[in-house]
Design an enzyme around this catalytic site. Structure first.
Site, mmCIF file in Angstrom:
data_model
loop_
_atom_site.group_PDB
_atom_site.id
_atom_site.type_symbol
_atom_site.label_atom_id
_atom_site.label_comp_id
_atom_site.label_asym_id
_atom_site.label_seq_id
_atom_site.Cartn_x
_atom_site.Cartn_y
_atom_site.Cartn_z
ATOM 1 N N SER A 139 0.839 -1.200 0.000
ATOM 2 C CA SER A 139 0.000 0.000 0.000
ATOM 3 C C SER A 139 0.867 1.240 0.000
ATOM 4 O O SER A 139 1.688 1.453 0.905
ATOM 5 C CB SER A 139 -0.888 0.011 1.245
ATOM 6 O OG SER A 139 -1.447 1.303 1.402
ATOM 7 N N HIS A 186 -1.336 -1.351 -4.085
ATOM 8 C CA HIS A 186 -2.604 -1.047 -3.412
ATOM 9 C C HIS A 186 -2.696 0.469 -3.207
ATOM 10 O O HIS A 186 -1.825 1.077 -2.589
ATOM 11 C CB HIS A 186 -2.638 -1.784 -2.077
ATOM 12 C CG HIS A 186 -3.928 -1.672 -1.331
ATOM 13 N ND1 HIS A 186 -5.027 -2.455 -1.623
ATOM 14 C CD2 HIS A 186 -4.307 -0.887 -0.298
ATOM 15 C CE1 HIS A 186 -6.029 -2.152 -0.799
ATOM 16 N NE2 HIS A 186 -5.613 -1.191 0.026
ATOM 17 N N ASP A 202 -4.904 3.445 -1.685
ATOM 18 C CA ASP A 202 -5.971 3.757 -0.731
ATOM 19 C C ASP A 202 -6.539 5.146 -1.002
ATOM 20 O O ASP A 202 -5.890 6.155 -0.745
ATOM 21 C CB ASP A 202 -5.425 3.689 0.700
ATOM 22 C CG ASP A 202 -5.160 2.266 1.140
ATOM 23 O OD1 ASP A 202 -6.087 1.448 1.083
ATOM 24 O OD2 ASP A 202 -4.018 1.972 1.547
ATOM 25 N N HIS A 252 -8.432 0.772 -3.645
ATOM 26 C CA HIS A 252 -9.320 0.533 -2.500
ATOM 27 C C HIS A 252 -10.031 1.842 -2.176
ATOM 28 O O HIS A 252 -9.442 2.762 -1.602
ATOM 29 C CB HIS A 252 -8.462 0.043 -1.321
ATOM 30 C CG HIS A 252 -9.229 -0.199 -0.063
ATOM 31 N ND1 HIS A 252 -8.610 -0.392 1.156
ATOM 32 C CD2 HIS A 252 -10.570 -0.303 0.184
ATOM 33 C CE1 HIS A 252 -9.537 -0.581 2.094
ATOM 34 N NE2 HIS A 252 -10.719 -0.515 1.536
ATOM 35 N N MET A 299 -12.223 4.002 -0.146
ATOM 36 C CA MET A 299 -12.873 4.226 1.159
ATOM 37 C C MET A 299 -13.606 5.563 1.051
ATOM 38 O O MET A 299 -13.188 6.581 1.612
ATOM 39 C CB MET A 299 -11.811 4.225 2.267
ATOM 40 C CG MET A 299 -11.332 2.813 2.583
ATOM 41 S SD MET A 299 -9.757 2.786 3.453
ATOM 42 C CE MET A 299 -8.662 2.910 2.055
ATOM 43 N N MET A 303 -11.235 -6.204 5.936
ATOM 44 C CA MET A 303 -10.394 -5.319 6.736
ATOM 45 C C MET A 303 -10.006 -6.047 8.023
ATOM 46 O O MET A 303 -10.862 -6.593 8.718
ATOM 47 C CB MET A 303 -11.146 -4.037 7.108
ATOM 48 C CG MET A 303 -11.499 -3.116 5.945
ATOM 49 S SD MET A 303 -10.110 -2.538 4.942
ATOM 50 C CE MET A 303 -9.058 -1.753 6.156
ATOM 51 N N ASP A 305 -6.455 -6.708 4.649
ATOM 52 C CA ASP A 305 -5.868 -5.362 4.627
ATOM 53 C C ASP A 305 -5.860 -4.798 6.044
ATOM 54 O O ASP A 305 -6.915 -4.611 6.652
ATOM 55 C CB ASP A 305 -6.715 -4.477 3.699
ATOM 56 C CG ASP A 305 -6.133 -3.080 3.527
ATOM 57 O OD1 ASP A 305 -5.049 -2.810 4.064
ATOM 58 O OD2 ASP A 305 -6.789 -2.277 2.822
HETATM 59 C C1 DX5 Z 1 -6.189 1.546 5.770
HETATM 60 C C2 DX5 Z 1 -5.833 1.055 4.395
HETATM 61 C C3 DX5 Z 1 -4.734 0.092 4.351
HETATM 62 C C4 DX5 Z 1 -3.430 0.586 4.928
HETATM 63 C C5 DX5 Z 1 -2.730 -0.581 5.510
HETATM 64 O O1 DX5 Z 1 -7.515 1.929 5.856
HETATM 65 O O2 DX5 Z 1 -6.943 0.439 3.758
HETATM 66 O O3 DX5 Z 1 -4.526 -0.357 3.020
HETATM 67 O O4 DX5 Z 1 -2.604 1.194 3.981
HETATM 68 O O5 DX5 Z 1 -1.600 -0.134 6.185
HETATM 69 P P1 DX5 Z 1 -0.773 -1.082 7.150
HETATM 70 O O6 DX5 Z 1 -0.281 -2.209 6.313
HETATM 71 O O7 DX5 Z 1 0.277 -0.189 7.656
HETATM 72 O O8 DX5 Z 1 -1.724 -1.551 8.219
HETATM 73 ZN ZN ZN Z 2 -6.467 -0.448 1.812
#
Ligand code: DX5
Ligand code: ZN
Length: 222
Positions: free
Chosen positions: A10, A34, A36, A67, A69, A138, A176
């Site tokens: 990510s 990935h 975000d 992804h 959100m 998640m 994730d």
């Molecule tokens: C958080 C994101 C993740 C995040 C994960 O809402 O969806 O993709 O980047 O980060 P780490 O791997 O640091 O938990």
């Molecule tokens: Zn994510």
């Protein structure tokens, strides 16, 4: 049989001032990048949007795993497919008609992914699995990187894996949040076959090496 694992670093944990370089640093090691996308509505954080994805798309050959959100994914998700994203994942909590949006994304040339946040049970969505290409569970509360992995989320991963196997579906099962060397094996054991890792990759001195280690750990689980 579970397909070989996908490792999707990510860029949320990368240096946003040097995104093209950061993505090139994982070429040859990562399967997907990935991305975000957060809108400060669906989650209380704001990251990047379509213009950045369009520019970054030209900087690398690695497939993009976007992804979203965001609220109102029906309005915004197709733009990411048109920008060349390989997979576009939207949140079940933000979408009124996931099957319809999945069809739209596929028609726009992308794979369609359904994400389930920490506080959402997965059971009501199991019947939608034939209509999507990716399910993202998640393993934290969506919104921020660097959070602690929540092993209790793995029951959802097991439920989805059971349904994928029972119906022999061609669906990637992605986890994730908090995925790192100390957690990836339990996620793989629960049935995940795609792994997002932000901090564990971009927080490492050598991101490509960190990916290779994660992959070896996931592959070691059979
Ligand atoms: C958080 C994101 C993740 C995040 C994960 O809402 O969806 O993709 O980047 O980060 P780490 O791997 O640091 O938990
Ligand atoms: Zn994510």
């Amino acid at each position: 049989m579970t397909p070989s694992p996908i490792i999707a670093p990510s860029i949320l944990a990368a240096d946003f001032a040097r995104l093209a370089d950061e993505v090139r640093a994982i070429e040859g090691a990562a399967d997907w990048v990935h991305v975000d996308v957060m809108d400060n509505h669906f989650v209380p954080n704001l990251t990047i949007g379509l213009p950045v994805v369009q520019s970054l798309r030209k900087a690398t050959e690695i497939p993009f795993d976007v992804h979203l959100m965001i609220t109102d994914p029906e309005r915004w998700a197709p733009g990411y497919a048109e920008a060349g994203a390989y997979n576009v994942t939207f949140h079940a909590e933000a979408c009124e008609d996931p099957v319809h949006l999945a069809k739209t994304l596929r028609a726009a040339g992308a794979k369609a992914g359904l994400a389930i946040d920490r506080d959402t049970p997965v059971e009501p969505y199991l019947e939608l699995l034939p209509y999507v290409d990716t399910v993202l569970i998640m393993t934290i509360k969506a919104g921020f990187g660097g959070q602690k992995f929540m092993p209790e989320m793995l029951d959802k991963v097991r439920d989805v894996r059971r349904r994928i196997s029972a119906k022999d579906l061609d669906v990637r099962l992605e986890v994730d949040g908090g995925i790192a060397a100390g957690t990836i094996e339990q996620a793989a054991e629960a049935g995940a076959d795609a792994f997002v890792a932000g901090t564990a990759v971009y927080g490492a001195a050598d991101p490509a090496e960190a990916i290779r280690k994660l992959r070896a750990l996931a592959e070691g689980v059979s």
